[in-house]
Enzyme design. Structure first.
Site, PDB file in Angstrom:
ATOM      1  N   ASP A 187      -0.652 -16.534  17.444  1.00 38.38           N
ATOM      2  CA  ASP A 187      -1.649 -17.567  17.770  1.00 38.38           C
ATOM      3  C   ASP A 187      -0.944 -18.918  17.702  1.00 38.38           C
ATOM      4  OD1 ASP A 187      -3.924 -19.007  18.252  1.00 38.38           O
ATOM      5  OD2 ASP A 187      -4.719 -18.799  16.215  1.00 38.38           O
ATOM      6  N   ASP A 191      -5.699 -21.806  17.468  1.00 37.83           N
ATOM      7  CA  ASP A 191      -7.103 -22.055  17.805  1.00 37.83           C
ATOM      8  C   ASP A 191      -7.992 -20.872  17.473  1.00 37.83           C
ATOM      9  OD1 ASP A 191      -6.318 -20.235  19.689  1.00 37.83           O
ATOM     10  OD2 ASP A 191      -7.073 -21.360  21.426  1.00 37.83           O
ATOM     11  N   GLU A 198      -0.417 -12.427  24.648  1.00 34.74           N
ATOM     12  CA  GLU A 198       0.014 -12.693  23.273  1.00 34.74           C
ATOM     13  C   GLU A 198      -0.137 -11.442  22.407  1.00 34.74           C
ATOM     14  OE1 GLU A 198      -1.067 -17.443  22.723  1.00 34.74           O
ATOM     15  OE2 GLU A 198      -2.661 -15.932  22.528  1.00 34.74           O
ATOM     16  N   ASN A 225     -16.927 -10.692  27.400  1.00 26.73           N
ATOM     17  CA  ASN A 225     -17.279 -11.411  28.634  1.00 26.73           C
ATOM     18  C   ASN A 225     -16.178 -11.357  29.686  1.00 26.73           C
ATOM     19  OD1 ASN A 225     -15.373 -13.057  27.529  1.00 26.73           O
ATOM     20  ND2 ASN A 225     -16.739 -14.829  27.230  1.00 26.73           N
ATOM     21  N   ASP A 443       0.883   6.178 -36.180  1.00 28.24           N
ATOM     22  CA  ASP A 443       1.197   5.079 -35.261  1.00 28.24           C
ATOM     23  C   ASP A 443       2.678   5.221 -34.935  1.00 28.24           C
ATOM     24  OD1 ASP A 443      -1.370   4.257 -35.771  1.00 28.24           O
ATOM     25  OD2 ASP A 443      -0.838   2.206 -36.315  1.00 28.24           O
ATOM     26  N   HIS A 499      -1.310  10.958 -40.881  1.00 33.75           N
ATOM     27  CA  HIS A 499      -2.606  11.614 -40.986  1.00 33.75           C
ATOM     28  C   HIS A 499      -2.526  13.042 -40.451  1.00 33.75           C
ATOM     29  CE1 HIS A 499      -5.177   7.875 -41.755  1.00 33.75           C
ATOM     30  NE2 HIS A 499      -3.928   7.416 -41.650  1.00 33.75           N
ATOM     31  N   SER A 587      11.088   6.374 -39.818  1.00 33.34           N
ATOM     32  CA  SER A 587      10.905   7.767 -40.191  1.00 33.34           C
ATOM     33  C   SER A 587      10.239   8.505 -39.038  1.00 33.34           C
ATOM     34  CB  SER A 587      10.073   7.875 -41.467  1.00 33.34           C
ATOM     35  OG  SER A 587       9.080   6.880 -41.511  1.00 33.34           O
TER      36      SER A 587
END
Length: 642
Positions: A187, A191, A198, A225, A443, A499, A587
């Protein structure tokens, strides 16, 4: 005009599509989250998982002091960083990045702010986390928010604020916006309209053999159109719709890569992100795995350039074993483990070479043991308490003091702090009423292997490793030798109470004396020493109804003063109960399950297959019993988390 036409043409039968927010919410409702899915590894995006492309902009911050700052955005296994600001307490970046949002993928983005140091690592001063799902399901075209920057060592403390904005393109908009930007290349007069010539020039340059005939057909459909001029928005909608049905573009217009490796949606994602990179729309610098890597100064970059060190996921040995990267299960993000550079060098010299092996065999074993005993005594002395604040500062983004049960000034020795307890509820136990679901014991950084052979192939490189050597003849059985194995590696900064992962009766404890090698991957991945079968360890045998016999092995390491169990033989333990603790040092806990007793969570297995440890917390799901036919892994989402 173009926007409404795009929506109409993108839907079957000409009916308008639901709103962007309705489509996004619908995709999120279809998320499937069974226990431990999605490894976070690189892969093609499934069409059903693609929620959209998020544009995240880091605008500015308000800090408590003046400096030159930069910010990092981390999502999954990718990190991006802004430019460095001027010397000010109110840095402005206005930097953006587009990232893929998947319905089952990473969705917690971390934003980290660093103050600069020209010669070495820069310093993390604050961070925040953003749930993209939460932000992007709000009915706003662009969601802007001011977030508090949290102190890395105390997330309840605010060190400043940061302004960000977030916008999402859903798949329909992604396709249309890309087509619009490609069409805009030709473009020339800007426009907003294109002629057939194109449009044809563009498709001849980037399209395939089918493109020419389809271009004329699409152009005629849009040119209502017949005047030979078509609105770009309307043509883009038609082109995007056609690209999804029958691709017209065979190569990426920016990088030239051949498309069609996966499917149409991945081609569109690739072209959209690549187009933005190529046109300079994205300001943040990419190519980083973690925010720490993005924060390193020029000395680290020089070492990478000289191949002195590498920064990558997976198993490394020798001179490449310089950085330890792990996958954070909660945020689905790659993070770097903090470890002093001098310690890395010494471990590499000792454990990754024949010279080191010679030293180990000529007295270093006894030296490490004596050093650990002396250090243990020192950490039990009142004088050691003064080291606690320095330790917390060193690991300030990994130790959350807000969840510690007692205030820092209450600890009279360093070891009291090291074995610190947590506030009630800090580690919720997943599916606590379902004994057929095992949970994480510590953890830690986890590796899960469905077989012993797999563990030696992917991770444990000591030549003499065996289950019998690990647990000793009093505990060993053929069922354990052919079973599954999971390793929980604790680093010094971790919560050091372990745990119970399964419910059952403690049959017996067996203590095996030994050395005190480090349990760092640099040693575990070495073929020159046998860390797990030579270190001091205590084995607890647990008899369960759901998993059979489970061997719980607590392994000491360098600087570990002692291993303490809080249960006795004959005690019945519930999943999640506190089982014991390690005194000062790193550990490891290893749990061995009998053959065909457990199916580990898919994400843990996938990360392990990449030689990538997964960062987990006590109580997270580990796997499900294969012996319980009534509860299968896909049904875990039906259970309630307590």
């Amino acid at each position: 005009m173009g926007h409404s036409a795009s929506r109409a043409n993108a839907s079957a039968g000409g009916e308008p599509l639901p709103s962007r927010f309705a489509r996004f919410r619908r995709r999120l409702r279809h998320r499937h989250r069974s226990a431990g899915e999605d490894s976070g590894s690189e892969k093609a995006v499934a069409a059903d998982d693609f929620a959209g492309i998020a544009r995240i902009r880091i605008v500015k911050a308000d800090m408590q002091f003046k400096d030159k700052f930069f910010a990092c955005l981390s999502l999954g296994e990718r990190t991006y960083r802004t430019e460095t600001s001027d010397n000010t307490h109110r840095p402005v970046w206005n930097s953006e990045k587009k990232v893929i949002v998947e319905t089952n993928g990473p969705h917690i983005a971390r934003i980290s702010v660093f103050e600069t140091n020209r010669f070495s690592k820069n310093t993390l001063v604050g961070y925040c986390e953003v749930d993209l799902y939460e932000m992007l399901t709000k009915d706003l075209d662009e969601h802007s928010v001011d977030l508090s920057l949290l102190d890395p060592s105390s997330p309840n403390t605010t060190v400043g604020s940061i302004s960000i904005s977030c916008y999402i393109e859903d798949p329909v908009e992604t396709e249309q916006s890309f087509a619009h930007r490609v069409l805009a290349i030709v473009d020339y007069n800007e426009d907003g309209t294109l002629s057939l010539s194109e449009f044809s020039d563009l498709m001849k340059a980037f399209g395939n053999k089918l493109a020419v005939t389809k271009i004329e057909e699409l152009f005629r459909q849009a040119d209502k159109n017949g005047d030979g001029i078509v609105d770009i928005d309307e043509l883009a909608a038609l082109l995007a719709d056609q690209q999804e049905k029958e691709p017209l573009i065979s190569n990426c217009p920016v990088c030239g890569e051949v498309l069609g490796k996966y499917d149409n949606i991945n081609d569109m994602i690739h072209m959209t992100l690549c187009f933005d990179e190529g046109t300079g729309n994205q300001i943040m610098t990419g190519g980083f795995l973690t925010d720490k890597q993005a924060s390193y100064g020029w000395m680290f970059k020089l070492s990478e350039w000289a191949h002195f060190s590498t920064y990558d996921v997976g198993l490394h040995s020798g001179s490449t074993a310089s950085h330890i990267l792990v996958f954070d299960r909660r945020t689905k993000r790659i993070v770097e483990e903090v470890i002093d550079g001098k310690i890395v060098l010494s471990m590499r010299a000792l454990y990754q070479s024949k010279v080191g092996l010679t030293l180990i065999n000529t007295g270093v074993k006894d030296l490490l043991k004596n050093l650990s005993e002396k250090q243990g005594k020192k950490m039990n002395s009142p004088e050691s308490a003064k080291d606690i604040p320095k330790f917390v500062e060193l690991f300030k983004d990994q130790i959350n003091m807000d969840e510690v049960k007692d205030p820092i000034e209450s600890f009279k020795t360093f070891n009291e702090f090291f074995i610190r307890g947590l506030k009630p509820g800090a580690r919720p136990i997943a599916y606590s009423d379902h004994d057929s679901i095992a949970t994480c014991a510590a953890d830690s950084r986890l590796m899960a292997f469905s077989s012993i052979d797999e563990s030696t192939r992917l991770w444990i490189k000591g030549r003499k490793f065996s289950v019998e050597g690990l647990v000793g003849p009093d505990v060993h059985s053929n069922a354990l030798s052919n079973g599954s194995l999971v390793i929980f590696r604790l680093a010094p900064q971790d919560y050091h109470r372990f745990h119970v992962p399964v419910s059952g009766t403690v049959e017996k404890f067996v203590e095996i004396p030994g050395c005190l090698y480090t349990v760092n991957p640099i040693a575990v991945n070495s073929k020159y020493c046998n860390v797990f079968t030579e270190n001091k360890r205590v084995i607890a045998m647990i008899s369960t109804s759901e998993f059979g016999k489970v061997a719980f092995v607590a392994i000491g390491a360098t600087m570990v003063g002692s291993i303490t169990f809080l249960k006795n033989e004959g005690d019945y333990v519930h999943k999640g109960d506190e089982f014991g603790y390690f005194s000062f040092g790193g550990s490891t806990v290893i749990c061995i399950f009998e053959k065909d007793a457990i199916q580990f969570d898919a994400d843990l297995v996938a990360n392990t297959g990449r030689s990538l440890e997964t960062l987990v917390s006590v109580g997270m799901t580990l796997g499900v019993s294969k012996r319980n036919k009534e509860l299968q892994v896909p049904e875990l989402q039906k259970c309630s988390l307590e």
